[in-house]
Scaffold this motif. Structure first.
Motif, PDB file in Angstrom:
ATOM      1  N   GLY A  36       0.826  -1.200   0.000  1.00 53.39           N
ATOM      2  CA  GLY A  36       0.000   0.000   0.000  1.00 53.39           C
ATOM      3  C   GLY A  36       0.857   1.245   0.000  1.00 53.39           C
ATOM      4  O   GLY A  36       2.025   1.209   0.392  1.00 53.39           O
ATOM      5  N   ARG A  37       0.284   2.359  -0.434  1.00 56.54           N
ATOM      6  CA  ARG A  37       1.037   3.619  -0.496  1.00 56.54           C
ATOM      7  C   ARG A  37       1.149   4.286   0.870  1.00 56.54           C
ATOM      8  O   ARG A  37       2.137   4.968   1.148  1.00 56.54           O
ATOM      9  N   THR A  38       0.144   4.122   1.744  1.00 54.98           N
ATOM     10  CA  THR A  38       0.164   4.765   3.061  1.00 54.98           C
ATOM     11  C   THR A  38       0.165   3.766   4.209  1.00 54.98           C
ATOM     12  O   THR A  38       0.453   4.140   5.339  1.00 54.98           O
ATOM     13  N   ILE A  39      -0.160   2.505   3.930  1.00 58.05           N
ATOM     14  CA  ILE A  39      -0.156   1.450   4.941  1.00 58.05           C
ATOM     15  C   ILE A  39       0.333   0.172   4.265  1.00 58.05           C
ATOM     16  O   ILE A  39      -0.109  -0.159   3.169  1.00 58.05           O
ATOM     17  N   GLU A  40       1.260  -0.538   4.916  1.00 55.12           N
ATOM     18  CA  GLU A  40       1.762  -1.782   4.360  1.00 55.12           C
ATOM     19  C   GLU A  40       2.024  -2.772   5.484  1.00 55.12           C
ATOM     20  O   GLU A  40       2.427  -2.385   6.585  1.00 55.12           O
ATOM     21  N   LEU A  41       1.795  -4.054   5.205  1.00 51.61           N
ATOM     22  CA  LEU A  41       2.064  -5.117   6.162  1.00 51.61           C
ATOM     23  C   LEU A  41       3.155  -6.027   5.605  1.00 51.61           C
ATOM     24  O   LEU A  41       3.015  -6.573   4.509  1.00 51.61           O
ATOM     25  N   LEU A  42       4.241  -6.165   6.363  1.00 50.06           N
ATOM     26  CA  LEU A  42       5.333  -7.070   6.012  1.00 50.06           C
ATOM     27  C   LEU A  42       5.300  -8.293   6.917  1.00 50.06           C
ATOM     28  O   LEU A  42       4.834  -8.220   8.062  1.00 50.06           O
ATOM     29  N   GLU A  43       5.820  -9.394   6.407  1.00 44.98           N
ATOM     30  CA  GLU A  43       5.961 -10.602   7.215  1.00 44.98           C
ATOM     31  C   GLU A  43       7.380 -11.137   7.077  1.00 44.98           C
ATOM     32  O   GLU A  43       7.930 -11.172   5.977  1.00 44.98           O
ATOM     33  N   ALA A  44       7.944 -11.542   8.204  1.00 43.75           N
ATOM     34  CA  ALA A  44       9.275 -12.160   8.227  1.00 43.75           C
ATOM     35  C   ALA A  44       9.174 -13.489   8.945  1.00 43.75           C
ATOM     36  O   ALA A  44       8.530 -13.591  10.000  1.00 43.75           O
ATOM     37  N   VAL A  45       9.797 -14.507   8.388  1.00 44.33           N
ATOM     38  CA  VAL A  45       9.791 -15.842   8.986  1.00 44.33           C
ATOM     39  C   VAL A  45      11.234 -16.255   9.253  1.00 44.33           C
ATOM     40  O   VAL A  45      12.097 -16.134   8.371  1.00 44.33           O
ATOM     41  N   VAL A  46      11.496 -16.711  10.469  1.00 46.07           N
ATOM     42  CA  VAL A  46      12.810 -17.232  10.842  1.00 46.07           C
ATOM     43  C   VAL A  46      12.751 -18.750  10.786  1.00 46.07           C
ATOM     44  O   VAL A  46      11.886 -19.376  11.418  1.00 46.07           O
ATOM     45  N   LEU A  47      13.677 -19.344  10.032  1.00 45.12           N
ATOM     46  CA  LEU A  47      13.750 -20.799   9.911  1.00 45.12           C
ATOM     47  C   LEU A  47      15.069 -21.299  10.484  1.00 45.12           C
ATOM     48  O   LEU A  47      16.126 -20.701  10.235  1.00 45.12           O
ATOM     49  N   ILE A  48      14.985 -22.366  11.260  1.00 45.74           N
ATOM     50  CA  ILE A  48      16.161 -23.058  11.769  1.00 45.74           C
ATOM     51  C   ILE A  48      16.015 -24.523  11.385  1.00 45.74           C
ATOM     52  O   ILE A  48      14.984 -25.139  11.673  1.00 45.74           O
ATOM     53  N   ALA A  49      17.025 -25.059  10.706  1.00 49.65           N
ATOM     54  CA  ALA A  49      16.981 -26.437  10.184  1.00 49.65           C
ATOM     55  C   ALA A  49      15.749 -26.633   9.309  1.00 49.65           C
ATOM     56  O   ALA A  49      15.119 -27.696   9.325  1.00 49.65           O
TER      57      ALA A  49
END
Length: 265
Positions: free
Chosen positions: A83-96
């Motif tokens: 979005g131009r004024t609102i955005e949602l990001l997602e981050a995933v941490v993986l181990i093995a």
């Protein structure tokens, strides 16, 4: 410990924790505090690789899906609601290859609202006015040992206000943003105001959520923390977050509270 950082980079998306990142509940797992900061560092890199939108992180929420072993981790970042004024990001941490943390960040439009600023609590006394606290006498682990902790008032069960900082880099040889450095310290809140000795009770958090009304700056994180234990095995750690200029937001952590199996009460 032959490094002055919590992590060393392996490649674009993978990092190796150093002994400084080891946790308080077990030496073979990561303390979530530096891992939370590493997620923000990965998000900063993701944002740096595209045109600047002027959006500002306002909420960062982490769900801890499993025990983060003290082992190589990979972080994947994507935009799930552009979005131009609102955005949602997602981050995933993986181990093995297994997801152990899923984080979401709301980015909001950065505007000049200084004319209507107000409503925050008073600022804390400066760190150099406060007493040093050897937190490592209460908690083990490389992360806790790496901290400089100053208490505004003497710690008491369920209620402590303290400043926390570290001289270590987040990632060896890399410059981290003020937000990433700050978030690296926030999960410490669950350890500064313990209601019961960690030698008798476990109360790890399964999440961490930060709401920010201002971007933190400087090397110190002020944690004005209250811990509540409920009657059915749940607890809540609530923190007003400060930097040297005053409050920057709030953090919440839900806890699973349980006695250690071999403890004689």
């Amino acid at each position: 410990m032959n490094t002055g950082s919590y992590y060393e980079r392996i490649d674009e998306h993978r990092f190796k924790p150093t002994p400084h990142a080891s946790g308080a509940w077990g030496p073979d797992e990561q303390h979530f505090s530096p891992l939370g900061g590493l997620v923000v560092h990965a998000v900063d890199e993701y944002l740096a690789g595209r045109p600047d939108t002027g959006l500002v992180p306002a909420r960062i929420s982490y769900d801890i899906l499993g025990r983060p072993a003290l082992d190589e981790c990979e972080i994947q970042v994507e935009s799930v609601r552009p979005g131009r004024t609102i955005e949602l990001l997602e981050a995933v941490v993986l181990i093995a290859g297994r997801p152990v943390v899923r984080a979401r960040l709301w980015l909001l439009a950065g505007l000049d609202t200084t004319g209507v600023t107000g409503g925050a609590p008073d600022r804390l006394p400066a760190p150099d006015e406060c007493d040093r606290w050897a937190m490592s006498e209460l908690w083990p682990g490389g992360y806790i040992a790496s901290l400089d902790v100053r208490t505004v008032t003497p710690p008491r069960p369920g209620r402590t206000t303290a400043w926390v900082t570290t001289d270590l880099d987040l990632v060896a040889g890399e410059r981290a943003s003020s937000l990433a450095r700050y978030v690296t310290l926030v999960d410490t809140a669950n350890g500064i105001a313990v209601r019961q000795p960690p030698t008798a009770w476990m109360f790890p958090n399964v999440d961490l959520t930060l709401h920010l009304h201002r971007r933190p700056a400087g090397r110190w994180a002020g944690l004005d923390t209250t811990v509540v234990f409920g009657p059915t095995g749940q607890g809540l750690t609530s923190t007003v977050l400060h930097d040297a200029e005053g409050p920057v937001g709030q953090a919440q952590q839900i806890l699973t509270v349980r006695p250690l199996p071999d403890h004689d009460s």
